[in-house]
Design a protein around this motif. Structure first.
Motif, PDB file in Angstrom:
ATOM      1  N   GLY A  44      51.592 -37.112  61.632  1.00 40.74           N
ATOM      2  CA  GLY A  44      51.567 -38.151  62.640  1.00 40.74           C
ATOM      3  C   GLY A  44      52.260 -37.706  63.910  1.00 40.74           C
ATOM      4  N   VAL A  45      51.935 -38.374  65.012  1.00 37.97           N
ATOM      5  CA  VAL A  45      52.522 -38.065  66.316  1.00 37.97           C
ATOM      6  C   VAL A  45      53.244 -39.304  66.827  1.00 37.97           C
ATOM      7  CG1 VAL A  45      52.088 -37.369  68.689  1.00 37.97           C
ATOM      8  CG2 VAL A  45      50.737 -36.366  66.835  1.00 37.97           C
ATOM      9  N   ALA A  85      51.396 -41.194  55.813  1.00 36.28           N
ATOM     10  CA  ALA A  85      52.680 -41.763  56.236  1.00 36.28           C
ATOM     11  C   ALA A  85      53.061 -42.801  55.204  1.00 36.28           C
ATOM     12  CB  ALA A  85      52.588 -42.390  57.617  1.00 36.28           C
ATOM     13  N   GLY A  86      54.336 -42.819  54.852  1.00 38.17           N
ATOM     14  CA  GLY A  86      54.804 -43.781  53.878  1.00 38.17           C
ATOM     15  C   GLY A  86      56.262 -44.096  54.086  1.00 38.17           C
ATOM     16  N   TYR A  87      56.899 -44.650  53.066  1.00 34.58           N
ATOM     17  CA  TYR A  87      58.282 -45.069  53.279  1.00 34.58           C
ATOM     18  C   TYR A  87      59.228 -43.895  53.466  1.00 34.58           C
ATOM     19  CZ  TYR A  87      58.590 -44.656  48.105  1.00 34.58           C
ATOM     20  OH  TYR A  87      58.530 -44.231  46.794  1.00 34.58           O
ATOM     21  N   ALA A  88      58.856 -42.694  53.011  1.00 33.99           N
ATOM     22  CA  ALA A  88      59.678 -41.512  53.299  1.00 33.99           C
ATOM     23  C   ALA A  88      59.659 -41.168  54.782  1.00 33.99           C
ATOM     24  CB  ALA A  88      59.205 -40.314  52.485  1.00 33.99           C
ATOM     25  N   ASP A  89      58.684 -41.687  55.497  1.00 36.02           N
ATOM     26  CA  ASP A  89      58.569 -41.467  56.942  1.00 36.02           C
ATOM     27  C   ASP A  89      59.073 -42.667  57.737  1.00 36.02           C
ATOM     28  OD1 ASP A  89      56.966 -38.909  56.771  1.00 36.02           O
ATOM     29  OD2 ASP A  89      55.694 -40.280  55.627  1.00 36.02           O
ATOM     30  N   GLY A  90      59.663 -43.628  57.040  1.00 31.37           N
ATOM     31  CA  GLY A  90      60.177 -44.807  57.722  1.00 31.37           C
ATOM     32  C   GLY A  90      59.152 -45.901  57.914  1.00 31.37           C
ATOM     33  N   TYR A  91      57.972 -45.735  57.334  1.00 36.06           N
ATOM     34  CA  TYR A  91      57.006 -46.833  57.362  1.00 36.06           C
ATOM     35  C   TYR A  91      57.331 -47.702  56.154  1.00 36.06           C
ATOM     36  CZ  TYR A  91      52.744 -49.310  58.581  1.00 36.06           C
ATOM     37  OH  TYR A  91      51.843 -50.276  58.989  1.00 36.06           O
ATOM     38  N   LEU A  92      58.020 -48.795  56.373  1.00 40.30           N
ATOM     39  CA  LEU A  92      58.783 -49.499  55.359  1.00 40.30           C
ATOM     40  C   LEU A  92      57.910 -50.037  54.219  1.00 40.30           C
ATOM     41  CD1 LEU A  92      61.098 -51.482  57.795  1.00 40.30           C
ATOM     42  CD2 LEU A  92      61.544 -49.276  56.704  1.00 40.30           C
ATOM     43  N   ARG A  93      58.425 -49.897  52.998  1.00 41.66           N
ATOM     44  CA  ARG A  93      57.703 -50.373  51.820  1.00 41.66           C
ATOM     45  C   ARG A  93      57.489 -51.872  51.867  1.00 41.66           C
ATOM     46  NH1 ARG A  93      58.548 -51.872  46.369  1.00 41.66           N
ATOM     47  NH2 ARG A  93      57.097 -50.845  44.905  1.00 41.66           N
ATOM     48  N   GLY A  94      58.403 -52.585  52.526  1.00 40.71           N
ATOM     49  CA  GLY A  94      58.267 -54.027  52.650  1.00 40.71           C
ATOM     50  C   GLY A  94      57.038 -54.465  53.426  1.00 40.71           C
ATOM     51  N   THR A 151      64.925 -46.910  63.859  1.00 41.58           N
ATOM     52  CA  THR A 151      65.866 -45.934  63.321  1.00 41.58           C
ATOM     53  C   THR A 151      65.413 -45.362  61.987  1.00 41.58           C
ATOM     54  OG1 THR A 151      67.222 -47.670  62.297  1.00 41.58           O
ATOM     55  CG2 THR A 151      67.841 -46.945  64.515  1.00 41.58           C
ATOM     56  N   SER A 152      64.403 -45.964  61.363  1.00 47.50           N
ATOM     57  CA  SER A 152      63.878 -45.439  60.102  1.00 47.50           C
ATOM     58  C   SER A 152      62.809 -44.374  60.310  1.00 47.50           C
ATOM     59  CB  SER A 152      63.289 -46.582  59.262  1.00 47.50           C
ATOM     60  OG  SER A 152      64.286 -47.510  58.891  1.00 47.50           O
ATOM     61  N   LEU A 153      62.284 -44.261  61.509  1.00 48.64           N
ATOM     62  CA  LEU A 153      61.176 -43.329  61.746  1.00 48.64           C
ATOM     63  C   LEU A 153      61.577 -41.909  61.358  1.00 48.64           C
ATOM     64  CD1 LEU A 153      59.897 -44.722  65.153  1.00 48.64           C
ATOM     65  CD2 LEU A 153      58.781 -44.921  62.924  1.00 48.64           C
ATOM     66  N   GLY A 154      60.782 -41.281  60.514  1.00 51.25           N
ATOM     67  CA  GLY A 154      61.159 -40.020  59.904  1.00 51.25           C
ATOM     68  C   GLY A 154      60.913 -38.802  60.783  1.00 51.25           C
ATOM     69  N   HIS A 155      61.356 -37.671  60.269  1.00 58.77           N
ATOM     70  CA  HIS A 155      61.272 -36.429  61.037  1.00 58.77           C
ATOM     71  C   HIS A 155      60.062 -35.572  60.655  1.00 58.77           C
ATOM     72  CE1 HIS A 155      65.007 -36.974  63.216  1.00 58.77           C
ATOM     73  NE2 HIS A 155      65.506 -37.483  62.113  1.00 58.77           N
ATOM     74  N   ARG A 156      59.168 -36.130  59.852  1.00 55.57           N
ATOM     75  CA  ARG A 156      57.924 -35.403  59.587  1.00 55.57           C
ATOM     76  C   ARG A 156      56.880 -35.668  60.665  1.00 55.57           C
ATOM     77  NH1 ARG A 156      56.838 -35.998  53.124  1.00 55.57           N
ATOM     78  NH2 ARG A 156      56.736 -38.227  53.626  1.00 55.57           N
ATOM     79  N   TYR A 157      57.151 -36.651  61.518  1.00 57.16           N
ATOM     80  CA  TYR A 157      56.249 -36.867  62.649  1.00 57.16           C
ATOM     81  C   TYR A 157      56.536 -35.830  63.744  1.00 57.16           C
ATOM     82  CZ  TYR A 157      56.027 -41.573  60.583  1.00 57.16           C
ATOM     83  OH  TYR A 157      55.885 -42.636  59.725  1.00 57.16           O
ATOM     84  N   GLN A 158      55.476 -35.376  64.381  1.00 54.74           N
ATOM     85  CA  GLN A 158      55.652 -34.587  65.603  1.00 54.74           C
ATOM     86  C   GLN A 158      56.077 -35.535  66.710  1.00 54.74           C
ATOM     87  OE1 GLN A 158      52.072 -32.688  66.995  1.00 54.74           O
ATOM     88  NE2 GLN A 158      52.912 -32.373  69.026  1.00 54.74           N
TER      89      GLN A 158
END
Length: 363
Positions: free
Chosen positions: A8-9, A273-282, A349-356
């Protein structure tokens, strides 16, 4: 160079951040700092800080010493960088950071160090007026007011407090905090500049103005006036490519726990993209993405690395197409937060670091 077709970007509009800072400073009627804690609310403290510094911001706040040292490396020697959680005397080495003094013990430690070598320690003094978190409590404030000589050895740049309910404009604690702060600051450090309002506090009116406001969330597009139209420019867009599209018949289920049952034949689009990337499970079953400006419903559970969407009404959506997970009408961080009973701060603040991360504007 290795590329990841599923990455993701995350696009951050630095011009929007700067415009928000300028608008907040104009509304406050005095300089605003830039709050860059938590890696600039997840968007990148270094690039955001450089853009704000180029626009004229000269004071920055972070939470931890390590954040301050990293920001000093990014910005150079010029601006003031203030560590909200404080640190022990000398812990910053040569970084030239200023601690916030949050207790009488902090005051004694830094003042003693300043007196010992004849070099007054630059610092901010935090007075707790109702948050009951950090800051000198009422007893410590009274002790310091009775013996201001305990401040000898300090070079106090500001006295500060922090509003607990600024996003609730009619909450009575706001006025009580303003009164307590004015009285305590006058008794403890007359003549020292004051720092009061956070993002929402800037919108409470002239009783909450001070020499330095400390906006954080509003810089990044979060609404500082909940319940009213958002006066801030949006800063963030997150787009993630579709990995796969498949068709399932009515009655089939999607995702862990078989939480979604297809009511008809459904085209399922899966993104990386999923909750490990900060896309919340909720957000499971409660959110949406945008494709060409139209809503694509989220179906099934958000899993660690993958999320599924109902693409039935989008025959043109194919692998490689991008879905906008954050950004666009009705899909701001505040909108997303409302779907899972949280706040826009947590979304960012949850947005993960796997995104470019891609930065537009700025310098």
């Amino acid at each position: 160079m290795v590329t990841d077709a599923g990455q993701g970007v995350l696009t951050v509009d630095l011009d929007a951040v700067v415009a928000n800072w300028r608008d907040l400073s104009a509304r406050h009627g005095a300089p605003c700092a830039g709050v860059l804690k938590a890696d600039g609310y997840g968007l990148g403290a270094a690039p955001v800080g450089r853009a704000l510094h180029a626009a004229g911001c000269r004071t920055f706040f972070v939470a931890h010493l390590i954040e301050g040292m990293a920001l000093r490396d990014a910005l150079g020697a010029g601006p003031a960088i203030i560590v909200l959680n404080g640190f022990a005397p000398g812990a910053d080495g040569q970084a030239g950071l200023w601690p916030v003094l949050n207790s009488l013990g902090d005051v004694e430690a830094h003042a003693t160090a300043g007196r010992a070598d004849g070099l007054p320690r630059p610092a901010l003094l935090h007075l707790d007026t109702g948050m009951s978190r950090l800051g000198l409590d009422a007893g410590e404030q009274a002790a310091l007011a009775a013996d201001r000589a305990r401040l000898a050895g300090l070079d106090l740049h500001f006295v500060m407090t922090h509003l607990a309910c600024a996003d609730y404009p009619t909450h009575p604690l706001n006025a009580r905090q303003a009164q307590r702060f004015a009285a305590a600051a006058a008794a403890i450090a007359p003549g020292v500049k004051r720092s009061f309002a956070n993002s929402s506090g800037i919108f409470l009116g002239p009783d909450y103005a001070s020499d330095l406001a400390r906006p954080g969330c509003a810089l990044y597009g979060i609404n500082p006036t909940p319940g009213a139209a958002n006066p801030m420019r949006q800063v963030v867009v997150l787009e993630v490519p579709v990995l796969q599209v498949r068709e399932i018949p009515a009655g089939d289920t999607v995702g862990y726990g078989a939480g979604y049952t297809a009511p008809r034949n459904v085209r399922v689009a899966t993104v990386a993209a999923g909750y490990a990337d900060g896309y919340l499970r909720g957000l499971s079953g409660r959110s949406l993405a945008l494709f060409q400006g139209r809503a694509v419903p989220l179906i099934g559970r958000v899993s660690m690395d993958l999320t599924t969407f109902d693409a039935t009404d989008f025959p043109e959506l194919r692998p490689g197409c991008r879905l906008m997970l954050v950004g666009g009408p009705g899909n701001t961080p505040d909108d997303i937060a409302a779907r899972c009973d949280t706040i826009g701060y947590e979304v960012l603040t949850s947005l993960g670091h796997r995104y470019q991360r891609r930065y537009i504007g700025g310098v």
